[in-house]
Enzyme design. Structure first.
Site, PDB file in Angstrom:
ATOM      1  CG  ASN A 403      -2.156   0.898   0.978  1.00  0.00           C
ATOM      2  OD1 ASN A 403      -2.022   1.996   0.451  1.00  0.00           O
ATOM      3  ND2 ASN A 403      -3.328   0.451   1.391  1.00  0.00           N
ATOM      4  CG  ASP A 404       1.349   3.257   3.668  1.00  0.00           C
ATOM      5  OD1 ASP A 404       0.297   3.757   3.208  1.00  0.00           O
ATOM      6  OD2 ASP A 404       1.459   2.882   4.840  1.00  0.00           O
TER       7      ASP A 404
END
Length: 483
Positions: A403-404
């Site tokens: 994700n990040d």
């Protein structure tokens, strides 16, 4: 003459252990040689342990009766500890490896602290320099022990949320200051003829209590996203504590091994912090993720789901595919299915590469180990700085459970907690498929702008189930062509 022989053997064993530690650590720098490096370092540790047991043969007869009791206890501890480590090492799941590393790292710090406790309570440290080093090793070892246990609890899910209260940093500083003052009192009491000397054992206990408490208080407010860096910090502290206690005991193997581990842990900590565009002080003394409570800029576009079979077929007809693995891949234990899918793509002459972000997963190197366990060749695995320019020429980027590390807000949103963090340029591929169980946010607590881009489609589902569908779709194409 007979007592000289054990001493020579001990010296040779210490030298061999030091060499094997250094050589093993050097081989651990590459995924291809890391397994043999671990074995070499393990042999070095065995040599150091054997040297410790040989020590009983080098002392005079008057002291030997007391040491025989200690050797018996040491043998019991060796059997229990070695057996427990062997069993847990074989049984632990790869997804739980970060917890295991944190726990074993804490045990190393605890061992250093225990050595220091024996020296302090037994009044065996003589002179200001030796006593000061012993106290410093005790402080660092105790902090590493309690802090690593809290890190384990966070990774294991025993502690689910960071514990943050007003004035916490001030309280932490006060605890450390008080602990240092107590350490000063112990040093003064041992080096002077004063009434305080009679209370030294009490002050030693308070000193250890303060150090253990500081490790707990320092780690409780740190969020899960920072656990990889925290583990690296405590790894460095454990190595430093072991090295200091080696100096006190005049043990070359402990000194060399401790300083090597400490230096490696420090370098890894700095590299991890750099990969997150944050300083080590920012990790330890600030509350990561609080900035996520700020209003995030509006994200244009919408999420566009696509069927796993369609995504698999699209990759079958691509020329170049880059795969970005994340913790979701490990949680689904889908690495074997992923490599099975990759081999199908390669059979169709698709150029496939893996892109690894330094902080992907929950522990440094976890994604490399995950792929290696599945049998992925090392020449297909590339780190961020080596692969990032390739995304622009890729037909497809497949993000699995990350994700990040692919969030474009790191480039564009100055108010984002991840702004400035180097990310993998997955968005620059012609087409992006994101395999994800739902629409949850990453550790930073913000939405991922990549998911809303026109060239991105979401493939919802457990990574293993998604990959099974992709494999079936690609094999179906082959069966249809054969018919």
């Amino acid at each position: 003459m007979l007592t000289m022989i054990p001493q020579l053997i001990i010296g040779a064993a210490d030298l061999a252990a030091a060499f094997l530690f250094i050589y093993g650590l050097q081989r651990m720098s590459s995924p291809a040689t890391a397994p043999s490096g671990i074995s070499v370092a393990g042999i070095g540790m065995l040599a150091a342990v054997l040297a410790s047991f040989l020590y009983v043969l080098s002392v005079n007869a008057a002291a030997r009766s007391h040491l025989e009791v200690n050797v018996t206890l040491a043998l019991i501890a060796l059997v229990v500890g070695g057996g427990g480590a062997w069993w847990s090492g074989r049984k632990v799941a790869l997804t739980a490896m970060p917890q295991m590393v944190a726990l074993y790292n804490g045990m190393g710090g605890g061992a250093a602290g225990a050595i220091a406790a024996v020296e302090l309570f037994g009044n065996r440290a003589h002179g200001a320099a030796q006593l000061g080093v012993t106290l410093l090793g005790a402080l660092i070892g105790a902090v590493s022990l309690s802090g690593s246990l809290i890190a384990w609890a966070k990774l294991q899910g025993v502690i689910n949320k960071p514990l943050r209260v007003k004035g916490q940093q001030f309280a932490n500083a006060a605890v450390m200051a008080a602990t240092l003052v107590v350490g000063g009192c112990i040093l003064f009491a041992a080096l002077s003829v004063a009434p305080l000397l009679l209370a030294t054992p009490i002050w030693i206990s308070i000193f250890f209590g303060g150090a253990l408490l500081f490790g707990v208080l320092m780690t409780l407010p740190i969020g899960g996203a920072d656990m990889p860096v925290v583990i690296s910090i405590y790894n460095a502290l454990t190595g430093l504590a072991v090295g200091l206690e080696g100096f006190v005991l005049q043990n070359p193997a402990l000194m060399i091994a401790g300083m090597m581990v400490g230096a490696a842990g420090l370098l890894l900590t700095l590299l991890m912090a750099k990969a997150m565009n944050r300083s080590v002080a920012n990790v330890v003394f600030t509350n990561f993720g609080e900035a996520a409570t700020q209003k995030q800029g509006d994200i244009q576009g919408s999420l566009r789901p696509v069927d796993a079979s369609d995504a698999g077929i699209a990759m079958r007809y691509a020329s170049k595919v880059i795969i970005v693995p994340g913790y979701g891949l490990a949680a689904a234990q889908a690495q074997q299915k992923l490599y099975e899918f990759v081999k199908l793509l390669q059979a169709a002459r698709v150029d496939v590469k893996f892109a690894i972000h330094p902080v992907a997963g929950r522990m440094p190197g976890q994604m490399d180990v995950l792929l290696a366990e599945a049998g992925v060749p090392y020449d297909l695995i590339f780190q961020l700085e080596d692969i990032n320019d390739d995304f622009a020429s890729a037909d497809v980027a497949m993000v699995i459970g990350a994700n990040d590390v692919v969030n474009t807000a790191a480039r564009t949103e100055k108010g984002s907690p991840i702004y400035g963090m180097p990310i993998l340029n997955a968005d620059q591929a012609r087409q992006v498929y994101v395999v994800k169980r739902g629409e949850g946010k990453g550790y930073a607590g913000i939405q991922n702008a990549l998911f809303y881009r026109d060239n991105c489609n979401m493939v919802y589902g457990d990574a293993q189930a998604v990959l099974v569908k992709m494999i079936e779709a690609v094999r179906g194409l082959g069966a249809a062509a054969a018919a």
